[in-house]
Motif scaffolding. Structure first.
Motif, short mmCIF file in Angstrom:
data_model
loop_
_atom_site.label_atom_id
_atom_site.label_comp_id
_atom_site.label_asym_id
_atom_site.label_seq_id
_atom_site.Cartn_x
_atom_site.Cartn_y
_atom_site.Cartn_z
N LYS A 147 0.72 -9.18 -8.49
CA LYS A 147 -0.66 -9.43 -8.14
C LYS A 147 -1.54 -8.49 -8.56
O LYS A 147 -2.72 -8.50 -8.77
N ASN A 163 -1.07 -6.21 -10.46
CA ASN A 163 -1.19 -5.80 -11.86
C ASN A 163 -0.45 -4.35 -12.08
O ASN A 163 -0.81 -3.59 -13.08
N ARG A 214 5.67 1.50 0.10
CA ARG A 214 4.27 1.29 0.63
C ARG A 214 3.12 2.27 0.52
O ARG A 214 2.09 1.90 0.90
N CYS A 215 3.46 3.17 0.22
CA CYS A 215 2.43 4.42 0.01
C CYS A 215 1.21 3.67 -0.59
O CYS A 215 1.14 2.97 -1.64
N TRP A 216 -0.09 3.97 0.01
CA TRP A 216 -1.29 3.24 -0.34
C TRP A 216 -1.79 3.51 -1.76
O TRP A 216 -2.73 2.84 -2.47
N TYR A 217 -1.59 4.81 -2.14
CA TYR A 217 -2.09 5.29 -3.37
C TYR A 217 -1.15 4.63 -4.38
O TYR A 217 -1.51 4.28 -5.47
N ALA A 260 -2.01 1.02 -5.31
CA ALA A 260 -3.33 0.78 -6.06
C ALA A 260 -3.43 1.09 -7.32
O ALA A 260 -2.91 2.08 -7.74
N GLU A 295 -5.60 2.06 -9.29
CA GLU A 295 -6.66 2.87 -9.49
C GLU A 295 -5.96 4.34 -9.39
O GLU A 295 -6.31 5.19 -9.97
N TYR A 296 -4.69 4.53 -8.88
CA TYR A 296 -4.13 5.97 -8.86
C TYR A 296 -2.69 5.85 -9.58
O TYR A 296 -1.78 5.18 -9.17
N GLY A 353 -4.28 14.13 0.54
CA GLY A 353 -5.28 12.94 0.99
C GLY A 353 -4.84 12.40 2.45
O GLY A 353 -4.46 12.75 3.48
N GLU A 354 -4.63 10.88 2.16
CA GLU A 354 -4.62 10.24 3.51
C GLU A 354 -2.85 9.95 3.79
O GLU A 354 -2.58 9.03 3.17
#
Ligand SMILES: Cc1cc2nc3c(=O)[nH]c(=O)nc-3n(C[C@H](O)[C@H](O)[C@H](O)COP(=O)(O)OP(=O)(O)OC[C@H]3O[C@@H](n4cnc5c(N)ncnc54)[C@H](O)[C@@H]3O)c2cc1C
Ligand code: SF4
Ligand code: FES
Ligand code: FES
Lengths: 778, 181, 349
Positions: free
Chosen positions: C54, C56, C134-137, C140, C142-143, C158-159
């Motif tokens: 989902k 991509n 599950r690392c949010w970067y 995503a 975008e990263y 970062g976070e």
């Protein structure tokens, strides 16, 4: 029946039931129904009537906007900025337009010849497509080529306050007007990214602090919270030559109609806005929004209906949020607790929008002769905030109510005793009494007194919210010859059950069961109803509903009187019959009276009259009652000092909403307010990556919401408080119930561990840090 | 279990070595038992069950709120077991029975959980409600003797932004009691 | 989600023949070349695969389902009284299994506390062990970070509040599987079968790959291999085990920390062997060797458990925002040890 075409004096119930309910005499404006008795004497109002649309909701039959599908409908999708601050120098949509599924393409951020279009946050709309399917729309979007030039940005409020921070706006481009939060005001200075101060004051705080025996001072922080409506923002726009019909998940059909008429140059009567099922708004669905405008423009271009539904990531990144705040509070007091001065300085950020103030709790909750507030909005490269359940006062109470708790301790007073001394509200006095008893306040121990690693504590906090009214609120009641009854208004049911409350209101007047009333709402074809925000729906629309029912009853009374050989003034209603007052043997079935009507249908429309005692203020369509809505909440928590985990074990919420129209629905609202407050207190936080300004948790997994297992026992107590203001004397509850929870929990945490957490959310990391369990790092 | 997909379409490709035949990516016809009725529909392999229900099958009672297993709004039963319909593909349902909110009541007679939800006001905006009802009804069907903790565990994956959890628990306990009587 | 073709494998051999691409490799392909390639990936419950599709993040040409392979979900007791868990057993099936609950409660607890009931009803054990972080970067598009074949880690600067405190350079993911914590503590092994039917068996601990061994893959699964089973070794009746997790929320939340301990105590209560594994701590389930050593030959009480817990955290290298995990793990390890060592109320059979 008194003659009611002239104003005349009437005696109204007045005060709090169980705490000195009395009577007051007020002038009743012409054509208003007579005073309504306290709930105990009523048949339908005040009863726990289950909601009418419950069956549709539990069977999946309710049509939400996301469920609406029109013939030939297209699907819209928005291309959004990947950058926190950028200028667009070129945008090429030819390939997207050529995609076989594409039916319309719209450039939202249009660079003009000289300057690029500026994007100021990740997620800002750039362009949009309407296509034959969601998949085609997504594919077409990917074909749009945008020439972005990245600009320096600032996403963190503290950094944005620095003089050297990249400016989000210049004076010309900065939003200047009012915004949904408060206290955004016109004509405030802008210095870098800092706009303000908006000041409020009375007396002289310097003198007040000089008089004080004791001063408490503290800094508080609250985070950005997102609305997380379960139904995403959604619209189906159907532009036709003869007018525009819009199905929208909105909190304000009538308002959206105005916005659409203005934005697209249409007369009001050519714009229709409809909402049936509405899956939550909490402030974020108050206006048309950029997505709404985009959908309508796409429909106009494509000459076909367009459905546009935000996905969860868009919801989290660009559908509004509760602004973050920083507050510094100073409170001076005498030994006996009397407050001598309060000063408040706040900075808040609603991203690229205004309205990040901390409300009026510090100003208005307690008696204090000297008060000064300076509130600033700080622009950041983050998505625009908007109103969210008790905007301003929810973050504001987190600061103020902890400061008062701290003051009580420094004065060696019980926090309730101090409040008894400084809080002039008789409503909250009663609420404190009830709540203290329920939670077992006497068992509260000294801070940090529990011996083991798990420490329990109790805390209390108070709230204040304006009793808002929309005067531009109307309602129609119709009676058909077969005795069927309809109530109609464009007011929308966003989950509060207002339709059911309207049915109750009308049923009470007509002597019928509430199920006998057909409710037709959520459509601007009906008389314009109020918005469902600012907790004003019930206060605004139930009085005209009662008035309209009252007026439509008069012809029926005339027919009944004729049939019963009595005077119309002597008619009364009960259990589906119209009867002669004092002679219940003489009666006629409501339907038989209706059958005698001259025409198939009679109808009356009424609008919200001014409060009988007058409003505190009125501006355009909005007004506020003289009294505020008070609430007091108590929380009991357990803090695990080894893991840092806070568990809320119990909340007692004692609230005021004037006349409670339906205790079952009110209990739901209060539980919802408490849970949103608890979730705000412990879990929720929008986290922006500091290097890209992008939200890293734009979903419902890493953005954490309270679930069933985090839900404490919640005791809801609702006062019955009559103020003789309107035909129902009912006010809102949704927002008041959301204000005191976080500070009550914070005060309970203090009581548990003897340490004050001055920032939200109170995560295990925050608790362990406060306990000094790990070395602090910069 | 037979491979319903290839059996239905006949579009099976010649297997390379021992690899199984495949279908798609274009839409293919599949059959599915939904609420007791055999339904056939066209789906691309990438279509989730939630999308298939709401789209081609017209069963919009099932809601999508997060589209990633994080809210349970899309809960339906697969062979009586609650699952998130946004986390399975329509092509893989095969012979498993799908029950959605539209299929829970017996004609006009509501499932006891549905009736109890109304009586206890276990719904506000109602968007999470279909999924919530499906999870609670599955629990009541499976386990007649319930505690509040059982209910909380069964709905622990559901989000209700309106905050109906206390009433949902009360309603489900009440429904379990009626069911036993 | 991009288009793909769909296949249903009916035998392990078919599945292995189809499984030309492992997900990690498909995700490291450069974005430009990422369009539907010729790779086939396999799908079990599909919870993780669908998420990646989902977003991509994953654009496979073909997806092959393992669902119709018979008996791959069986949970069987072995002759040596160990247990063999089919890779396709669901987390719900594991959590509710009476024999497992009796013999390997750490496993059933860990399985039963993962995700939500709805997800557990679909999620398989194999998929759970092989799910991506599950690392949010990472999640995503975008990263394009190191783990996706890019040049940077975005989390370390970062976070990183939910990231690793051990072995966290140059990538700081935590291993996402909660059951893995328990399984590694128990010394489980995995069976991997290729298209020719050859079986590779290795310890689960060795199967997981830390960033220093492989920056893009969390495990040693190879193309054309199917994970068929997880084997739990037989345990002495004196063995005691506990799994504890702590999330910010009580349920339906990824653990901030989780701990599994397996102890063998002498009748006198002396620790003969200990296995302590930390989840949500490192890119792989983290074996706390110093803590294990600290317990050998000791009686387990507040003080030895506390000392072991401190020893476990001695080598932690927290990032800017996750230092809170140190005291949290300490508390959890100490509690898990004390709970495991506490007199057994119900005899294990
Ligand atoms: C909201 C949410 C919360 C969650 N919370 C938790 C939690 O607390 N703890 C936890 O552990 N997990 C949690 N999860 C993750 C979830 O448990 C996993 O996604 C799930 O277990 C994956 O299993 P699956 O069968 O669906 O795998 P799939 O998605 O089907 O596959 C996962 C991967 O494994 C491969 N694969 C699967 N089976 C095999 C096999 N037999 N042989 C070879 N390759 C195979 C696939 O190719 C794919 O790469 C959560 C997920 C969500 C959405
Ligand atoms: S922690 Fe690993 S997965 Fe996350 S951004 Fe860094 S390199 Fe990528
Ligand atoms: S929509 Fe499927 S779990 Fe949220
Ligand atoms: S009732 Fe609104 S989300 Fe649950």
């Amino acid at each position: 029946m008194a003659s009611d075409d002239k104003p005349h004096a009437e005696r109204f119930p007045f005060g709090i039931v169980g705490a000195g309910l009395g009577v007051v005499t007020r002038q009743l404006p012409p054509d208003e129904p007579p005073p309504l008795a306290p709930n105990a004497d009523l048949a339908v109002i005040g009863r726990p009537v289950p909601r009418q649309n419950g069956r549709a909701k539990v069977t999946g039959a309710t049509r939400f906007t996301v469920d609406i599908s029109l013939p030939g409908m297209l699907h819209g999708r928005i291309l959004r900025s990947p950058l926190a601050h950028a200028e667009i120098h070129g945008i090429d949509v030819t390939a997207a337009a050529r995609h076989p599924g594409t039916r319309a393409v719209l450039v939202v951020a249009r660079p003009d010849e000289l300057t690029g279009a500026t994007l100021r946050y990740v997620g800002a709309p750039v362009a949009a497509v309407a296509a034959v399917s969601m998949v085609a729309a997504a594919e077409a979007l990917r074909l749009i080529r945008v020439d972005y030039q990245s600009l320096p940005f600032v996403a963190d409020m503290d950094e944005a306050r620095n003089a050297t921070a990249p400016p989000v706006f210049d004076a010309a481009s900065a939003p200047a007007g009012y915004a949904s939060g408060f206290p955004a005001r016109l004509n405030l200075p802008l210095d870098g990214n800092v706009r303000g101060p908006a000041t409020d004051g009375r007396g002289d705080t310097a003198e007040g602090f000089a008089e004080a025996d004791l001063v408490v001072e503290g800094e508080y922080r609250t985070q950005v919270q997102t609305h997380c409506c379960l139904e995403p923002h959604a619209i189906v726009a159907d532009w036709r030559a003869d007018g525009l019909t819009v199905y929208m998940s909105t909190q304000f059909t009538a308002g959206v109609r105005h916005e659409l008429a203005e934005a697209f140059g249409l007369p009001l009567d050519r714009v229709r806005v409809i909402v049936d099922g509405m899956g939550g708004g909490f402030g974020s669905k108050s206006t048309l929004g950029s997505y709404g405008r985009i959908a309508v423009a796409l429909s106009r271009q494509a000459q076909a209906p367009v459905r546009l539904v935000l996905d969860r990531q868009e919801e989290q990144m660009d559908s509004g949020n509760r602004p973050a705040t920083w507050q510094r509070l100073r409170i001076g007091a005498k030994r006996d607790g009397s407050l001598t001065a309060i000063s408040l300085v706040s900075y808040g950020t609603a991203g690229v929008a205004l309205g990040a103030g901390v409300g009026n709790v510090a100003q208005a909750l307690y008696a204090c002769p000297n008060f000064a507030a300076a509130q600033y909005d700080v622009f950041t490269n983050a998505s625009p905030g908007c109103a969210m359940r008790a905007p301003g006062n929810a973050p504001g109470a987190f600061g103020l109510e902890q400061a008062i708790d701290e003051l009580a301790e420094r004065l060696q007073l019980d926090p309730l005793t101090l409040r008894d001394h400084i809080d002039p509200s008789p409503v909250r006095r009663e609420e404190r009494r009830i709540g203290a008893e329920r939670i077992g306040w006497r068992r509260r121990h000294a801070p940090g007194a529990d011996p083991g690693p798990i420490k329990r504590g109790m805390g209390v906090a108070q709230s204040l919210w304006g009793a808002n009214v929309q005067t531009n609120s109307a309602c129609e009641v119709r009676v058909m010859r077969d005795g069927s009854v309809e109530v109609l208004s464009s007011v929308q049911d966003i989950g509060t059950g207002i339709g059911t409350v309207l049915a109750q209101t009308v049923a009470e007047v007509l002597g019928l069961h509430s199920e006998a009333i057909t409710v037709r709402i959520g459509d601007t074809e009906f008389p314009a109803g109020p918005p469902s925000y600012g907790s004003r729906t019930t206060a605004s629309i139930t009085p005209p509903a009662r008035a309209a029912a009252w007026r439509v009853l008069r012809p029926l009374f005339r027919e009944a009187a004729l049939a019963l050989n009595a005077a119309a003034e002597d008619m009364a209603v009960r259990d589906g019959r119209i009867l002669v007052r004092g002679d219940s043997g003489r009666s006629i079935d409501f339907r038989d009276a209706a059958a005698r009507l001259r025409t198939d249908r009679i109808s009356a429309v009424a609008s919200r009259s001014d409060d009988y005692g007058g409003f505190r203020w009125r501006m355009a369509d909005a007004a506020q009652a003289r009294q505020d809505l008070g609430g007091v909440q108590f929380a009991a928590v357990a803090v695990d000092t080894e893991t840092g985990v806070i568990r809320v074990e119990r909340v007692v919420a004692v609230q005021d909403c004037g006349r409670p129209m339906n205790p079952l629905l009110i209990e739901s609202q209060v539980q919802g307010g408490v849970l949103m407050g608890l979730s705000y207190a412990l879990f929720e936080e929008r986290i922006l990556d500091r290097h890209t300004g992008r939200m890293v948790n734009p979903n419902l997994e890493q953005y954490k919401l309270a679930g069933a297992c985090d839900t404490p026992a919640i005791d809801v107590v609702v006062l019955e408080n009559y103020q003789a203001n309107s035909a129902t004397d009912a006010y809102g509850i949704a927002e008041p119930a959301n204000i005191a929870t976080a500070p009550a929990i914070a005060n309970a945490v203090y009581n548990a561990i003897g340490l004050r957490l001055r920032a939200l959310p109170m995560t295990p990391a925050a608790v362990l840090a406060a306990l000094g369990k790990f070395p602090a790092r910069s | 279990m037979i491979n319903a997909v290839s059996a239905l379409t006949g579009r099976a490709e010649a297997p390379d070595s021992a690899a199984p035949p495949s279908v798609g990516p274009d839409p293919l016809a599949i059959a599915m038992t939904v609420n007791g009725a055999a339904r056939s529909l066209q789906v691309e392999p990438r279509m989730t069950l939630a999308e298939a229900l709401r789209g081609p099958l017209g069963l919009t009672g099932t809601k999508i709120a997060c589209n990633r297993g994080a809210c349970s709004a899309c809960t339906v039963w697969l062979d009586g077991v609650p699952i998130c319909s946004c986390t399975v593909l329509a092509v893989e349902i095969g012979t498993r029975r799908v029950t959605t909110i539209e299929g829970l009541a017996r004609g006009d007679a509501l499932h006891p959980v549905q009736a109890a939800f109304i009586a206890h006001d276990a719904l506000q905006c109602g968007f999470c409600t279909p999924g919530m009802v499906m999870s609670c009804a599955a629990l009541v069907e499976r386990q007649p003797d319930l505690t509040a903790d059982d209910v909380r565990a069964a709905i622990s994956g559901h989000y209700c932004r309106c905050g109906t959890y206390p009433h949902v628990v009360a309603a489900t306990l009440a429904a379990a009691r009626t069911r036993k009587e | 989600m991009n288009r793909f073709t769909w296949a249903t494998a009916r035998t392990i051999a078919e599945a292995a023949a189809a499984a030309s691409t492992i997900v990690a490799d498909a995700m490291t392909a450069l974005p430009e070349t990422a369009g539907p390639g010729d790779g086939t990936i396999v799908k079990a419950g599909g919870i993780d695969i669908l998420d990646l599709l989902k977003e991509n993040l994953l654009v496979p040409a073909r997806v092959a389902s393992l669902r119709d392979i018979p008996d791959l979900d069986a949970i069987v007791e072995e002759a040596d009284s160990g247990c063999r868990l089919g890779a396709m057993a669901t987390l719900a099936g594991l959590a509710a299994h009476p024999l497992l609950r009796q013999r390997y409660p750490a496993v059933t607890d860990a399985a039963g506390e993962s995700a939500s009931p709805q997800i557990r009803n679909l999620a398989t054990l194999g998929g759970n062990l092989l799910q991506r972080p599950r690392c949010w970067y990472f999640r995503a598009a975008e990263y394009r970070c190191l783990r996706k074949g890019g040049g940077n880690c975005f989390a370390i600067p970062g976070e990183n509040q939910y990231h690793a405190i051990f072995g966290n350079r140059p990538c700081a993911i935590v291993h996402p599987s909660t059951v893995a914590t328990a399984l590694v503590a128990l010394g489980a092994t995995v069976d991997l079968i290729d298209a020719e039917g050859a079986v590779r068996r290795l310890s689960l601990e060795d199967f997981f790959l830390p960033p220093e061994r492989d920056l893009q893959r969390e495990n040693d699964l190879r193309p054309h291999e199917i994970l068929t089973a997880i084997n739990l070794p037989p345990l002495p009746t004196s063995a005691r085990m506990v799994h504890l997790r702590q999330g910010e929320k009580d349920a339906f939340d990824w653990p901030l920390a989780d701990v599994a301990v397996l102890l063998d105590l002498s009748p006198e209560g002396i620790c003969r062997s200990a296995s302590i594994v930390l989840g949500a701590a490192a890119p792989v389930p983290h074996r706390a060797k110093p803590a294990e050593n600290a317990l050998l030959g000791k009686h387990i009480d507040e003080s030895t458990a506390g000392a072991a817990a401190r020893a476990a955290l001695a080598g932690a290298t927290p990032l800017a925002k996750n230092a809170y995990k140190t005291p949290l793990f300490e508390a959890l390890i100490r509690r898990a040890l004390l709970k495991a060592a506490a007199p057994i109320v119900k005899e294990r059979g």
